[in-house]
Design an enzyme around this catalytic site. Structure first.
Site, short mmCIF file in Angstrom:
data_model
loop_
_atom_site.label_atom_id
_atom_site.label_comp_id
_atom_site.label_asym_id
_atom_site.label_seq_id
_atom_site.Cartn_x
_atom_site.Cartn_y
_atom_site.Cartn_z
N HIS A 130 38.23 53.77 24.28
CA HIS A 130 39.01 52.65 23.76
C HIS A 130 40.49 53.00 23.59
O HIS A 130 40.87 54.18 23.61
CB HIS A 130 38.44 52.21 22.40
N GLU A 175 30.22 54.97 18.61
CA GLU A 175 30.84 56.20 18.13
C GLU A 175 29.84 57.05 17.35
O GLU A 175 28.86 56.53 16.79
CB GLU A 175 32.04 55.84 17.23
#
Length: 303
Positions: free
Chosen positions: A23, A114
């Site tokens: 990201h 994550e």
């Protein structure tokens, strides 16, 4: 003839590329204090992160369209995205570079999220915890109330199994006439673990790897022999910068031209990472029959 065409279309066709992207810059990347008041999954992108994602979209378009080569102009893309705010926002900005006709699907995938560091992250405690992780080992250390990299490996492995089923069963609605590109928008650790699982890297090799930068991506491209390799799109210098050892780089170069069925027979470095020394043949190691006879003589006989 029509029936034959239908059968041909149902046969699984491997994606031309599998691209892993991290990201864009998030508020947490800019200031770790953000994690003390905002859940990790809700951390947004910064303005810089939004700009990075827009630029990355243009670069991805250039890679998958590959207008300088002889590829089919009928390329398509399918996205997998982590459910976190920063990955979803990255995908949204990337989408500006693609038309609706090029995108055949998007799937939110929780297993590529994550690494879980716990809930709200108190700064001083997290600093001390990460220092302990360096002493314990980055792969196996489990954060209190969170995950280890080994835990992430387990769920990414499960995702990979589902990915292969999607390909085998043509769930991606892929027309064999098109070049399919899978783009996985995830996080730094999850992407490294994905590569570790795919290329069968050891824990020691994993810990050599450098994390992806914000909106940086790795391109696994299908070679002529049916194996995926990082060395087709990326240079040897890039692979070195990312922490790949000489043996790992040699393996990537081999995969670029190798046949899939030859992997175990043609990849000696993988064996060498587990054994100090292996004889090249039985003759080099002595006569195996003599060894067994000598052993048998030492076994006490019983009535």
């Amino acid at each position: 003839m029509q029936q034959q065409n239908c059968k041909r279309r149902l046969q699984p066709v491997l994606p031309k590329r599998i691209i892993l992207m991290r990201h864009g810059e998030s508020e947490g990347n800019l200031d770790h204090a953000a994690y003390t008041t905002t859940p990790d999954n809700k951390i947004p992108l910064t303005q810089e992160g939004l700009a990075q994602a827009r630029l990355a979209g243009a670069e991805l378009h250039r890679v998958v369209s590959d207008t300088t080569g002889a590829d089919s102009p009928n390329w398509r893309i399918y996205f997998y995205v982590s459910p976190y705010e920063r990955t979803r926002s990255t995908l949204c900005q990337i989408g500006r570079s693609f038309s609706r006709t090029r995108i055949i699907g998007v799937r939110e995938e929780c297993r590529i999220r994550e690494q879980d560091f716990g809930n709200f992250q108190e700064q001083d405690r997290m600093k001390a915890t990460k220092e302990t992780r360096e002493q314990f080992g980055r792969f196996f250390y489990r954060f209190p109330e969170g995950e280890s990299a080994a835990d992430v490996y387990d769920r990414v492995s499960s995702f990979l199994e589902s990915l292969w089923r999607d390909i085998d069963m043509n769930r991606l609605r892929h027309d064999p006439c098109h070049d399919l590109n899978l783009i996985i928008i995830s996080h730094g650790l999850a992407s490294r673990v994905f590569l570790m699982k795919w290329f069968k890297w050891t824990v020691e090799q994993f810990e050599l790897l450098i994390n992806l930068g914000n909106c940086e991506f790795r391109v696994m491209q299908l070679g002529k022999g049916g194996e995926y390799s990082l060395a087709i799109h990326h240079t040897e210098e890039e692979l070195q910068e990312w922490g790949l050892s000489p043996e790992m780089i040699a393996d990537q170069k081999w995969r670029a031209r190798a046949n899939r069925v030859d992997w175990t027979e043609r990849c000696p470095w993988y064996l060498d990472s587990f054994f100090d020394q292996l004889a090249e043949s039985e003759e080099d190691n002595g006569d195996s029959d003599d060894i067994w006879h000598e052993t048998d003589e030492k076994i006490p006989q019983t009535n």
